[in-house]
Design a protein around this motif. Structure first.
Motif, PDB file in Angstrom:
ATOM      1  N   SER A 134       8.510  10.567  30.644  1.00 51.17           N
ATOM      2  CA  SER A 134       7.084  10.447  30.933  1.00 51.17           C
ATOM      3  C   SER A 134       6.311  11.025  29.759  1.00 51.17           C
ATOM      4  N   GLU A 135       5.052  10.649  29.655  1.00 53.22           N
ATOM      5  CA  GLU A 135       4.236  11.158  28.557  1.00 53.22           C
ATOM      6  C   GLU A 135       3.986  12.653  28.730  1.00 53.22           C
TER       7      GLU A 135
ATOM      8  N   ILE B 169       6.217   4.874  24.851  1.00 50.67           N
ATOM      9  CA  ILE B 169       5.808   6.244  24.543  1.00 50.67           C
ATOM     10  C   ILE B 169       6.116   6.482  23.072  1.00 50.67           C
TER      11      ILE B 169
ATOM     12  N   HIS C 130       4.993  11.840  22.032  1.00 48.99           N
ATOM     13  CA  HIS C 130       5.233  13.054  22.807  1.00 48.99           C
ATOM     14  C   HIS C 130       5.714  12.695  24.208  1.00 48.99           C
ATOM     15  N   ALA C 131       6.825  13.293  24.627  1.00 47.70           N
ATOM     16  CA  ALA C 131       7.392  12.932  25.929  1.00 47.70           C
ATOM     17  C   ALA C 131       8.118  14.107  26.553  1.00 47.70           C
TER      18      ALA C 131
END
Length: 272
Positions: free
Chosen positions: A116-117, A82, A85-86
Motif C-alpha cells: 500500500s502507499e 506505486i 514510497h510503500a
C-alpha cells in the motif's frame, strides 16, 4: 489491490480452505517492510528475522533469495502503480495439516506479499502517551518475532483509541516496560540510551537492532534493561522507533518530556 500469493499474481482476494491454519490458529509470521524512494529498506534483516521465526516454528524456509524477494516486492509495487514510497507486508503461514487440532503436520507455508502507499517521514512528535492496562506481554520462544496472532497489539490499539492516546507503552506480566503498540521504546538519561531487553517479551525490531549496532559502533552507549515504569520518569527524552521512523514522546501520563536531545538526533541522522 494486486498481490503475490504462492507463486501467482492475484487481485483483491484469495481463496482459503476452511481448515487454513492462519485463520484457525494464527500459525504464521509477518514482516512490514518500508520502500522509500523506490528502495526496499532493511530487506536482508527482514528476511533473516522471518527465516529465524520459521525455524523456531518448524516451518520451511521461504523459497526466496534476497534478490528474488526484492523482485517480487518491486513487481507488486508496479502492479499497484506505486512509484516511490510503500508499506509492504510479507506474510507466511502454515499450510493445512492432515489432522484436526493444534498439532501441525505440515512444514509448507503459504506466502502472501501485499503493498500500500506510504507517506514517508523521519521523525514526528506524539503528544499523548500512557501505559496499557488491558493486556500484558509475556516472554516466549516466539515473542521476539512478529506473529500473525497479534491480539495483544489489537487490544492495546483499541484501548489507545478509547483513551484518546497516540500510543501506549505495554508492560509484561512482571510489570516491566516492554514496548509500544507498533514500535520499540527507548529512553536517554544524560548520554546513555536504554531499551527493554528481549526478556521483557518485546519484538526484536529491525530498527531496534539497527540502533543497537549504531550505538555500539559510533554513538553513545546503549543498555538493554529490565525496567519498571518509574525509570522512565528519570529520562531526559523518550522515543520509540520502527522501520517507518522515530516517534518522540512529548508527554507520558501527562508528564512532559523534552523532544530534543543530541544523542537522539544523532540516531535519527544516522538512520534517515
Amino acid at each position: 489491490m494486486k498481490a503475490y500469493f504462492n507463486g501467482t499474481w492475484i487481485e483483491n482476494d484469495i481463496r482459503l480452505p476452511l481448515n487454513d491454519r492462519g485463520l484457525q490458529f494464527g500459525d504464521g509470521l509477518f514482516e512490514t517492510i518500508i520502500v522509500k524512494d523506490g528502495a526496499v529498506r532493511f530487506l536482508k534483516h527482514h528476511l533473516t528475522r522471518i527465516q529465524k521465526g520459521a525455524e523456531v516454528m518448524g516451518l520451511k524456509n521461504l523459497p526466496f533469495s534476497i534478490e528474488e524477494l526484492e523482485n517480487v516486492i518491486l513487481k507488486v509495487l508496479a502492479l499497484n502503480k506505486i512509484d516511490k514510497h510503500a508499506r509492504v507486508k510479507l506474510q507466511i503461514w502454515r499450510q493445512p495439516s492432515s489432522r484436526n487440532g493444534y498439532h501441525p503436520t505440515s512444514l509448507d507455508v503459504n506466502i502472501l506479499v501485499t503493498a500500500s502507499e506510504h507517506v514517508p517521514f523521519v521523525s514526528r512528535v506524539i503528544e499523548k502517551v500512557s501505559f496499557c492496562t488491558s493486556v500484558a506481554l509475556t516472554y516466549s520462544a516466539v515473542s521476539r518475532f512478529k506473529t500473525i496472532s497479534a491480539l495483544p497489539y489489537v487490544m492495546a490499539s483499541k484501548e489507545a483509541e478509547e483513551k484518546g492516546m497516540d500510543d501506549l507503552i505495554l508492560l509484561n506480566e512482571r510489570g516491566l516496560v516492554s514496548e509500544c503498540i507498533m514500535s520499540n521504546i527507548f529512553w536517554i538519561k544524560d548520554k546513555t540510551i536504554f531499551t527493554p531487553s528481549l526478556a521483557t517479551g518485546c519484538i526484536e525490531g529491525i530498527m531496534r537492532n539497527h540502533l543497537i549496532t549504531q550505538c555500539h559502533q559510533s554513538i553513545d552507549p546503549i543498555i538493554e534493561v529490565e525496567a519498571k515504569p518509574a525509570e522512565l520518569a528519570k529520562a531526559d527524552v523518550i522515543f520509540s522507533a520502527n522501520v517507518a521512523g522515530f516517534y518522540i514522546f512529548q508527554n507520558v501520563n501527562t508528564r512532559p518530556f523534552s523532544t530534543r536531545h543530541p544523542t537522539m538526533q544523532a540516531l535519527i541522522n544516522n538512520t534517515a
